[in-house]
Design a protein around this motif. Structure first.
Motif, mmCIF file in Angstrom:
data_model
loop_
_atom_site.group_PDB
_atom_site.id
_atom_site.type_symbol
_atom_site.label_atom_id
_atom_site.label_comp_id
_atom_site.label_asym_id
_atom_site.label_seq_id
_atom_site.Cartn_x
_atom_site.Cartn_y
_atom_site.Cartn_z
ATOM 1 N N TYR A 71 -31.456 15.147 29.820
ATOM 2 C CA TYR A 71 -32.269 16.019 30.650
ATOM 3 C C TYR A 71 -33.106 16.954 29.790
ATOM 4 O O TYR A 71 -32.643 17.448 28.755
ATOM 5 C CB TYR A 71 -31.381 16.854 31.577
ATOM 6 C CG TYR A 71 -30.670 16.027 32.598
ATOM 7 C CD1 TYR A 71 -31.251 15.780 33.827
ATOM 8 C CD2 TYR A 71 -29.424 15.470 32.330
ATOM 9 C CE1 TYR A 71 -30.608 15.009 34.782
ATOM 10 C CE2 TYR A 71 -28.768 14.693 33.277
ATOM 11 C CZ TYR A 71 -29.366 14.466 34.495
ATOM 12 O OH TYR A 71 -28.734 13.704 35.426
ATOM 13 N N LYS A 72 -34.333 17.183 30.228
ATOM 14 C CA LYS A 72 -35.202 18.180 29.620
ATOM 15 C C LYS A 72 -35.298 19.328 30.622
ATOM 16 O O LYS A 72 -35.579 19.098 31.798
ATOM 17 C CB LYS A 72 -36.589 17.605 29.342
ATOM 18 C CG LYS A 72 -36.559 16.495 28.312
ATOM 19 C CD LYS A 72 -37.924 15.870 28.148
ATOM 20 C CE LYS A 72 -37.841 14.673 27.206
ATOM 21 N NZ LYS A 72 -39.107 13.976 27.087
ATOM 22 N N THR A 73 -35.048 20.537 30.155
ATOM 23 C CA THR A 73 -35.087 21.694 31.038
ATOM 24 C C THR A 73 -36.034 22.741 30.479
ATOM 25 O O THR A 73 -36.242 22.833 29.272
ATOM 26 C CB THR A 73 -33.687 22.326 31.206
ATOM 27 O OG1 THR A 73 -33.292 22.896 29.964
ATOM 28 C CG2 THR A 73 -32.665 21.315 31.657
ATOM 29 N N SER A 74 -36.584 23.536 31.371
ATOM 30 C CA SER A 74 -37.423 24.656 30.987
ATOM 31 C C SER A 74 -37.026 25.836 31.859
ATOM 32 O O SER A 74 -37.029 25.732 33.091
ATOM 33 C CB SER A 74 -38.897 24.313 31.182
ATOM 34 O OG SER A 74 -39.696 25.367 30.715
ATOM 35 N N ILE A 75 -36.653 26.921 31.226
ATOM 36 C CA ILE A 75 -36.203 28.105 31.948
ATOM 37 C C ILE A 75 -37.063 29.280 31.510
ATOM 38 O O ILE A 75 -37.208 29.551 30.311
ATOM 39 C CB ILE A 75 -34.725 28.411 31.649
ATOM 40 C CG1 ILE A 75 -33.850 27.227 32.041
ATOM 41 C CG2 ILE A 75 -34.276 29.684 32.344
ATOM 42 C CD1 ILE A 75 -32.436 27.292 31.527
ATOM 43 N N THR A 76 -37.647 29.971 32.466
ATOM 44 C CA THR A 76 -38.425 31.169 32.185
ATOM 45 C C THR A 76 -37.665 32.369 32.712
ATOM 46 O O THR A 76 -37.169 32.347 33.833
ATOM 47 C CB THR A 76 -39.813 31.086 32.854
ATOM 48 O OG1 THR A 76 -40.487 29.931 32.342
ATOM 49 C CG2 THR A 76 -40.634 32.316 32.548
ATOM 50 N N SER A 77 -37.560 33.395 31.893
ATOM 51 C CA SER A 77 -36.866 34.606 32.321
ATOM 52 C C SER A 77 -37.664 35.820 31.872
ATOM 53 O O SER A 77 -38.572 35.726 31.046
ATOM 54 C CB SER A 77 -35.446 34.648 31.743
ATOM 55 O OG SER A 77 -35.473 34.492 30.343
ATOM 56 N N VAL A 78 -37.321 36.953 32.430
ATOM 57 C CA VAL A 78 -37.969 38.203 32.073
ATOM 58 C C VAL A 78 -36.908 39.107 31.455
ATOM 59 O O VAL A 78 -35.849 39.325 32.041
ATOM 60 C CB VAL A 78 -38.609 38.884 33.301
ATOM 61 C CG1 VAL A 78 -39.183 40.243 32.935
ATOM 62 C CG2 VAL A 78 -39.696 37.987 33.887
ATOM 63 N N VAL A 79 -37.198 39.586 30.262
ATOM 64 C CA VAL A 79 -36.292 40.487 29.558
ATOM 65 C C VAL A 79 -36.764 41.912 29.823
ATOM 66 O O VAL A 79 -37.947 42.217 29.680
ATOM 67 C CB VAL A 79 -36.299 40.201 28.044
ATOM 68 C CG1 VAL A 79 -35.432 41.190 27.295
ATOM 69 C CG2 VAL A 79 -35.858 38.780 27.767
ATOM 70 N N THR A 80 -35.847 42.764 30.217
ATOM 71 C CA THR A 80 -36.180 44.177 30.418
ATOM 72 C C THR A 80 -35.212 45.019 29.600
ATOM 73 O O THR A 80 -34.056 44.648 29.404
ATOM 74 C CB THR A 80 -36.086 44.580 31.905
ATOM 75 O OG1 THR A 80 -34.757 44.344 32.370
ATOM 76 C CG2 THR A 80 -37.059 43.806 32.753
ATOM 77 N N GLY A 81 -35.695 46.130 29.114
ATOM 78 C CA GLY A 81 -34.845 47.019 28.329
ATOM 79 C C GLY A 81 -35.622 48.237 27.890
ATOM 80 O O GLY A 81 -36.740 48.476 28.344
ATOM 81 N N THR A 82 -35.006 49.009 27.012
ATOM 82 C CA THR A 82 -35.619 50.217 26.472
ATOM 83 C C THR A 82 -35.504 50.180 24.961
ATOM 84 O O THR A 82 -34.432 49.889 24.430
ATOM 85 C CB THR A 82 -34.913 51.479 27.020
ATOM 86 O OG1 THR A 82 -34.980 51.457 28.436
ATOM 87 C CG2 THR A 82 -35.572 52.740 26.506
ATOM 88 N N ASN A 83 -36.603 50.462 24.290
ATOM 89 C CA ASN A 83 -36.599 50.509 22.832
ATOM 90 C C ASN A 83 -35.907 51.788 22.384
ATOM 91 O O ASN A 83 -36.478 52.857 22.411
ATOM 92 C CB ASN A 83 -38.030 50.439 22.298
ATOM 93 C CG ASN A 83 -38.089 50.726 20.815
ATOM 94 O OD1 ASN A 83 -38.754 51.648 20.393
ATOM 95 N ND2 ASN A 83 -37.405 49.946 20.028
ATOM 96 N N THR A 84 -34.635 51.658 21.987
ATOM 97 C CA THR A 84 -33.900 52.820 21.497
ATOM 98 C C THR A 84 -33.898 52.879 19.985
ATOM 99 O O THR A 84 -33.404 53.832 19.405
ATOM 100 C CB THR A 84 -32.451 52.813 22.007
ATOM 101 O OG1 THR A 84 -31.819 51.621 21.580
ATOM 102 C CG2 THR A 84 -32.414 52.919 23.525
ATOM 103 N N GLY A 85 -34.412 51.835 19.342
ATOM 104 C CA GLY A 85 -34.685 51.764 17.924
ATOM 105 C C GLY A 85 -33.491 52.070 17.033
ATOM 106 O O GLY A 85 -32.394 52.218 17.494
#
Length: 110
Positions: free
Chosen positions: A10-24
């Protein structure tokens, strides 16, 4: 998206959105100076990541046999307040791969 069958895999493609805060601190190497500069903005970031995978049976077990992950680094860095006019584009965005050979799984790939 998933396409394939139990014989070829199987070939799969998954798109997601990463959210966060740059705390460095996050180090980015400015092209102009060659010295890492820490970036800590405490700014929220949100960017897209796409993962493409090839899954096949290997010795009767389903396994990931190839995978690539692409993230929108431009969106991530600009949301953290990085001005590419100030530091130049990161070297890896400018580099053209010349010494790599794409790998192709042997299981049902052809």
């Amino acid at each position: 998206v998933c396409q394939g069958n139990d014989v070829d895999g199987y070939k799969t493609s998954i798109t997601s959105v990463v959210t966060g805060t740059n705390t460095g601190p996050f180090l980015l190497r400015p092209a102009a100076r060659g010295v890492p500069r820490p970036i800590t903005t405490k700014q929220p970031v949100r960017y897209q990541v796409t993962t493409n995978s090839y899954i096949a049976k290997v010795e009767q077990q389903w396994q990931y046999v190839a995978q690539t992950v692409r993230s929108d680094d431009w969106a991530k860095f600009t949301q953290m307040g990085l001005d590419f006019n100030e530091v130049g584009r990161p070297e890896y965005l400018m580099r053209v791969p010349t010494d790599c050979t794409p790998s192709q799984p042997g299981y049902g790939w052809q």
